[in-house]
Design an enzyme around this catalytic site. Structure first.
Site, PDB file in Angstrom:
ATOM      1  N   SER A  37       0.821  -1.215   0.000  1.00 43.56           N
ATOM      2  CA  SER A  37       0.000   0.000   0.000  1.00 43.56           C
ATOM      3  C   SER A  37       0.849   1.256   0.000  1.00 43.56           C
ATOM      4  O   SER A  37       0.368   2.322  -0.389  1.00 43.56           O
ATOM      5  CB  SER A  37      -0.946   0.008   1.201  1.00 43.56           C
ATOM      6  OG  SER A  37      -1.811  -1.083   1.127  1.00 43.56           O
TER       7      SER A  37
ATOM      8  N   HIS B 201      -1.389  -9.549  -0.805  1.00 42.70           N
ATOM      9  CA  HIS B 201      -1.946  -8.855  -1.964  1.00 42.70           C
ATOM     10  C   HIS B 201      -1.723  -9.689  -3.222  1.00 42.70           C
ATOM     11  O   HIS B 201      -0.933 -10.633  -3.209  1.00 42.70           O
ATOM     12  CB  HIS B 201      -1.265  -7.496  -2.156  1.00 42.70           C
ATOM     13  CG  HIS B 201      -1.419  -6.576  -0.988  1.00 42.70           C
ATOM     14  ND1 HIS B 201      -0.691  -5.425  -0.843  1.00 42.70           N
ATOM     15  CD2 HIS B 201      -2.220  -6.656   0.099  1.00 42.70           C
ATOM     16  CE1 HIS B 201      -1.043  -4.821   0.274  1.00 42.70           C
ATOM     17  NE2 HIS B 201      -1.964  -5.548   0.880  1.00 42.70           N
TER      18      HIS B 201
HETATM   19 ZN   LIG Z   1      -2.959  -4.833   2.491  1.00 37.56          ZN
END
Ligand SMILES: [Zn+2]
Ligand SMILES: *[C@@H]1O[C@H](CO)[C@@H](O)[C@H](O)[C@H]1NC(C)=O
Ligand SMILES: *[C@@H]1O[C@H](CO)[C@@H](O)[C@H](O)[C@H]1NC(C)=O
Length: 424
Positions: free
Chosen positions: A28, A363
């Site tokens: 992120s 992810h």
């Molecule tokens: Zn994450």
């Protein structure tokens, strides 16, 4: 006809690619930097290039050019995504320093965010006060108040904001949990007088307060809203927490689209920074099975770990499993939970009942869907412009262009007096 119009206009319009400078699977920090500043960077970095040099964000550029700005999230406010718009650090985990930048304490541009709403109170309290996450005696709440911030820290403070319609001046710093805000599924169970605000309530505060400060002015506002905990629920492979945070995101989207219908000089772009969990629906997908869960795995894990009674099996079957929609768990399921795999068994049992499978606890590299909405000619133009497949770094340049603001100008200012202020 009107609702048909809204529906078609809010259809997905494109895709974004998300890989970071050093990994096909972004984190992120790098994804936030791409979406906020328009550059690829390494996983773990925030608002800086792979060489550590800071790059300006579209939010900072908007502020510098006279717009009002806002960040509204359900994670801690200094978590990667909101931080990418408002701070610069080679290490996304430098939370204490990131918080200090976000209220202007140690940011070269000074105070750049007019509305900060989310979690992360503990990073704004000096070491030694209750629930502080700092290792210094900097009191960012006191600093912010002295600099004119209206500070809110709990439900009664939040209610006093009157959803942003009241006589509250910008800037606003509202943090409603020491850590992340609670998952929506848990938040709904909180007693009303101490209940954290929802993302849609906070969005309303942001829209109203920013509108109040800018209407009839030449420059409007830039706001970034993140339904942050959808990612966390996916990391935890918790389908129930995931469901309710996604539904709350839908509530937010509904509010924003209606806002735009009523304020046609406003446009919206929506995109996920990356996919999380590798979620698939292999067969017999039935999300209705998820609605009998009334708490998240995170919440129930804490209950389970704090249980100090003598009847663990009884507590599991009478309290825990019903709260996760698993009253029908078999004896062998219960044995397996009692033998230690609490969170992963809860996840597996409810996921399989709902026809959901998870590919990872991290992810993935898939493209994310791009949505856009505006009305009238601007809506037509927006749809033409953002239809297609983009690199995630292209989006902030597009927004900066639309607002006629200059991110390069911010970058030059950030580097103007040297970059010793950037945490490494
Ligand atoms: Zn994450
Ligand atoms: C750079 O330093 C000068 C002199 O101390 C100061 O006036 C100016 O505001 C600083 N600019 C930034 C962007 O930090
Ligand atoms: C809410 O927070 C404020 C500080 O912002 C504090 O003065 C007040 O006592 C708190 N209210 C409750 C009910 O905890």
């Amino acid at each position: 006809m009107h609702s048909f119009f809204v529906l078609t206009q809010s259809q997905p319009v494109g895709l974004t690619r998300t890989q970071s400078a050093n990994n096909l699977v972004t984190d992120s920090g790098a994804a936030g930097t791409a979406l906020a500043c328009g550059f690829k960077t390494n996983n773990g970095a925030l608002g800086v290039l792979p060489n550590g040099q800071p790059v300006g964000s579209v939010l900072e550029a908007a502020k510098l050019n006279g717009f009002k700005t806002g960040l509204v999230v359900t994670s801690t406010i200094n978590h990667a995504t909101p931080a990418a718009y408002s701070a610069h650090s080679a290490d996304r985990n430098a939370y204490a320093q990131i918080a200090a930048q976000q209220v202007g304490y140690s940011h070269p541009l000074g105070q750049a965010v007019d509305v900060l709403l989310g979690g992360g109170r503990c990073y704004f309290k000096p070491e030694g006060s209750s629930a502080s996450c700092r290792e210094d005696n900097i009191d960012l709440f006191a600093y912010a108040e002295k600099r004119g911030y209206h500070v809110a820290q709990n439900r009664s403070d939040f209610d006093a904001l009157d959803l942003g319609r009241g006589n509250v001046r910008l800037p606003i710093l509202g943090l409603f949990n020491d850590g992340d805000l609670s998952y929506e599924v848990d938040r709904k169970q909180q007693a009303e007088d101490v209940r954290e605000p929802s993302l849609s309530e906070m969005t309303e505060v942001g829209l109203n307060a920013l509108h109040r400060a800018t209407h009839c002015k030449e420059k409007g506002f830039f706001m970034m809203i993140e339904a942050s905990r959808i990612d966390h629920a996916s990391h935890a492979n918790d389908p129930a927490a995931h469901l309710w945070d996604v539904l709350e995101y839908n509530n937010v989207m509904d509010k924003v689209l209606k806002w735009i219908d009523a304020h046609p000089d406003t446009a919206m772009i929506s995109v996920a920074d990356h996919e999380t969990g590798g979620i698939t629906l292999p067969s017999r997908h039935d999300p209705s099975r998820l609605t009998s869960a009334t708490q998240s795995i995170e919440y129930l894990t804490e209950l389970w770990e704090n249980y100090d009674g003598s009847d663990r099996r009884g507590y599991l079957t009478s309290d825990i499993l019903p709260a996760y929609g698993l009253s029908d768990a078999s004896g062998s399921d219960i044995d397996s939970i009692l033998s230690g795999s609490f969170a992963s068994r809860l996840s597996a049992l409810l996921s399989s009942r709902a026809g959901i499978a998870w590919g990872t606890g991290g992810h993935t590299a898939v493209d994310t869907t791009l949505y856009a909405y505006a009305v009238g000619d601007m809506g037509e133009q927006l749809k033409l412009d953002v239809a297609g497949s983009f690199d995630n770094t292209e989006l902030p340049w597009y927004v900066a262009d639309a607002l006629k603001v200059d991110m390069d100008e911010v970058t030059a200012l950030l580097r103007g007096n040297g970059t010793d202020w950037v945490p490494t």
